[in-house]
Design a protein around this motif. Structure first.
Motif, short mmCIF file in Angstrom:
data_model
loop_
_atom_site.label_atom_id
_atom_site.label_comp_id
_atom_site.label_asym_id
_atom_site.label_seq_id
_atom_site.Cartn_x
_atom_site.Cartn_y
_atom_site.Cartn_z
N ALA A 39 1.05 -1.17 0.35
CA ALA A 39 -0.08 -0.07 0.16
C ALA A 39 0.80 1.85 0.16
CB ALA A 39 -1.21 -0.37 1.44
N SER A 40 0.45 2.24 -0.73
CA SER A 40 1.28 3.59 -1.35
C SER A 40 1.24 3.94 0.53
CB SER A 40 1.05 4.12 -1.94
OG SER A 40 1.09 5.67 -2.04
N ARG A 41 2.24 5.21 1.20
CA ARG A 41 2.47 5.14 2.47
C ARG A 41 3.12 6.70 2.21
NH1 ARG A 41 5.17 0.18 2.44
NH2 ARG A 41 6.80 1.26 1.69
N ASP A 42 3.03 7.29 0.95
CA ASP A 42 3.36 8.68 0.70
C ASP A 42 1.83 9.42 -0.52
OD1 ASP A 42 4.55 11.18 -0.27
OD2 ASP A 42 6.16 10.23 -0.54
N PRO A 43 1.48 10.73 0.22
CA PRO A 43 -0.16 10.22 -0.77
C PRO A 43 0.43 11.40 -1.59
CG PRO A 43 0.52 11.33 1.57
CD PRO A 43 1.16 10.56 1.58
N GLY A 44 1.77 11.60 -1.73
CA GLY A 44 2.06 13.38 -2.24
C GLY A 44 3.49 12.41 -3.35
N LEU A 45 3.60 11.23 -3.60
CA LEU A 45 4.71 11.29 -4.66
C LEU A 45 4.28 10.81 -5.58
CD1 LEU A 45 6.60 8.99 -5.03
CD2 LEU A 45 5.14 7.17 -5.35
N VAL A 46 3.24 11.02 -6.10
CA VAL A 46 2.62 10.68 -7.90
C VAL A 46 2.67 11.73 -7.89
CG1 VAL A 46 0.96 10.03 -9.32
CG2 VAL A 46 1.02 8.63 -7.61
N GLU A 47 2.28 13.12 -7.93
CA GLU A 47 2.65 14.51 -7.38
C GLU A 47 3.72 15.45 -7.40
OE1 GLU A 47 0.07 13.47 -5.43
OE2 GLU A 47 -1.62 13.70 -6.03
N ARG A 48 4.26 14.95 -6.84
CA ARG A 48 5.96 15.10 -6.68
C ARG A 48 6.24 14.38 -8.46
NH1 ARG A 48 6.17 13.85 -1.80
NH2 ARG A 48 7.15 11.86 -2.71
#
Length: 209
Positions: A39-48
C-alpha cells in the motif's frame, strides 16, 4: 471442550480440517503483511513524480519513485524505465507493471478460496460417515436401541460439519478482506498511472509548440 476431545469424537476427518485451519491462517497473515507493505505510504508521491516529468527531470522522477517501496512506486519506476518516450510506450509499461503487481499480490488467493470451499465438504463427509456408523450401531442393537444411543451417534456425527464451517467462515471473511485491500491498491495504481500519463501528454504538447 478440548481439542483432543474434538478429535476423538469427530473422527479422522478432524485432522485435515485442522490442517486447513492452520494453512488458511498462515496464508491470510502472510498475504495481509504483503498487502500492507504494498500500500502507498506517501500521498504526495505521484504529484512529485508528475511535476518532475513535466520539467523533463527523468532521473529525479525515478528517484522519487524508488523511494516509495509500495506497488505504486514500483509501477511508476517501471513506467519510466524507457525514459520520457512516447505516451503509448509508457502506457504499455505501466499496464504490464500493474498486471505483474496484482498477480504477485493476489498469489495464494485461490488457495484460500479452495480451503473455504473444501472445509465444509470435508465436514459434511465426516457427518455422513458418522451417520452411517450411528445407524450401524442402531442396527446392531436392534430392539435394545434407545433414543440416547441414536442421539449420541448423531451429535457426534454433526461435529465435523460444525468444525468445517468453523474453518470455512473465517477463511472466506479473510479472503474477502484481502480482496478489498487489493482492490484499493489497484485503484491507487490506476490513479497514479493516469496522472503520470497526463503529465507526459502535457509535456509532449508543450514540447511540440
Amino acid at each position: 471442550m478440548s481439542l483432543w476431545w474434538l478429535i476423538e469424537k469427530g473422527g479422522v476427518l478432524i485432522w485435515p480440517l485442522l490442517g486447513c485451519s492452520v494453512l488458511g491462517l498462515a496464508v491470510f497473515f502472510e498475504r495481509l503483511v504483503r498487502l500492507f507493505r504494498a500500500a502507498s505510504r506517501d500521498p504526495g508521491l505521484v504529484e512529485r513524480v508528475a511535476e518532475k516529468v513535466l520539467t523533463g527531470d527523468l532521473e529525479g522522477a525515478r528517484r522519487e519513485s524508488a523511494r516509495e517501496g509500495g506497488a505504486v512506486g514500483r509501477m511508476l519506476y517501471e513506467g519510466l524505465s524507457m525514459g520520457l518516450t512516447d505516451v503509448e510506450t509508457v502506457e504499455r509499461l505501466l499496464a504490464s507493471a500493474v498486471e505483474r503487481e496484482l498477480a504477485g499480490l493476489s498469489r495464494y488467493f485461490g488457495l484460500l478460496a479452495l480451503i473455504g470451499n473444501l472445509a465444509p465438504l470435508l465436514g459434511l463427509l465426516g457427518t455422513v460417515i458418522g451417520m452411517i456408523k450411528a445407524f450401524q450401531t442402531v442396527e446392531a442393537l436392534g430392539e435394545r436401541v434407545t433414543p440416547s444411543h441414536l442421539a449420541g451417534g448423531i451429535w457426534e456425527a454433526m461435529l465435523t460439519t460444525a468444525a468445517g464451517l468453523t474453518v470455512a467462515i473465517p477463511v472466506m471473511i479473510g479472503l474477502s478482506y484481502l480482496e478489498g485491500r487489493l482492490s484499493r491498491i489497484e485503484n491507487e495504481m490506476e490513479e497514479a498511472a493516469t496522472l503520470l500519463l497526463k503529465a507526459l501528454k502535457e509535456r509532449s504538447r508543450h514540447a511540440s509548440h
